[in-house]
Design a protein around this motif. Structure first.
Motif, short mmCIF file in Angstrom:
data_model
loop_
_atom_site.label_atom_id
_atom_site.label_comp_id
_atom_site.label_asym_id
_atom_site.label_seq_id
_atom_site.Cartn_x
_atom_site.Cartn_y
_atom_site.Cartn_z
N ILE A 27 0.74 -1.05 0.19
CA ILE A 27 -0.23 0.15 0.05
C ILE A 27 1.00 1.16 -0.10
N VAL A 35 -2.78 7.61 0.89
CA VAL A 35 -2.48 6.10 0.53
C VAL A 35 -1.43 5.70 1.25
N GLY A 42 -0.98 2.71 4.37
CA GLY A 42 -0.01 1.68 4.22
C GLY A 42 0.93 1.65 5.53
#
Length: 123
Positions: free
Chosen positions: A51, A63, A67
């Motif tokens: 991610i 994002v 992650g």
């Protein structure tokens, strides 16, 4: 360099004392954490890394941060797993004396033993 006779005696006595320490025995008797938890945590860390890379490629900071949060959560989940308690050592006769001895603390017992030796002239 070999140990002197005195150092060998002290080492043997320390080994005996560590073997009779009930708290240490119960701590060492605990089983390790389950391996399955480590495997799933590894999968979580790898997924989180994927991610993060996806966030870097798409240039989306949210994002990437998500992650990293997944990786961190997986690692913490693995490390904070409760350890199953193994069988406690069975106390022999005089278990109460052993318990009182263990409650004193290792350093206190060592200091008392040192004082006794010094009084007896062993040191």
């Amino acid at each position: 360099m070999p140990l002197s006779e005195y150092e060998q005696r002290v080492l043997e006595q320390l080994e005996r004392d560590l073997g009779s320490d009930a708290k240490l025995g119960s701590a060492m008797a605990r089983a390790s954490r389950p391996r399955g938890r480590y495997v799933w945590a590894g999968v979580g860390v790898v997924a989180g890394l994927g991610i993060v890379v996806t966030g870097a490629v798409t240039q989306l900071i949210v994002v990437g941060v998500a992650g990293f949060a997944v990786m961190l959560a997986a690692a913490v989940w693995a490390l904070l797993a409760p350890r199953p308690v193994g069988s406690r050592p069975v106390a022999s006769s005089g278990g109460d004396a052993r318990r009182r001895k263990a409650d004193k603390g290792f350093m206190t017992r060592m200091e008392e033993r040192f004082e006794r030796r010094r009084e007896q002239g062993d040191i």
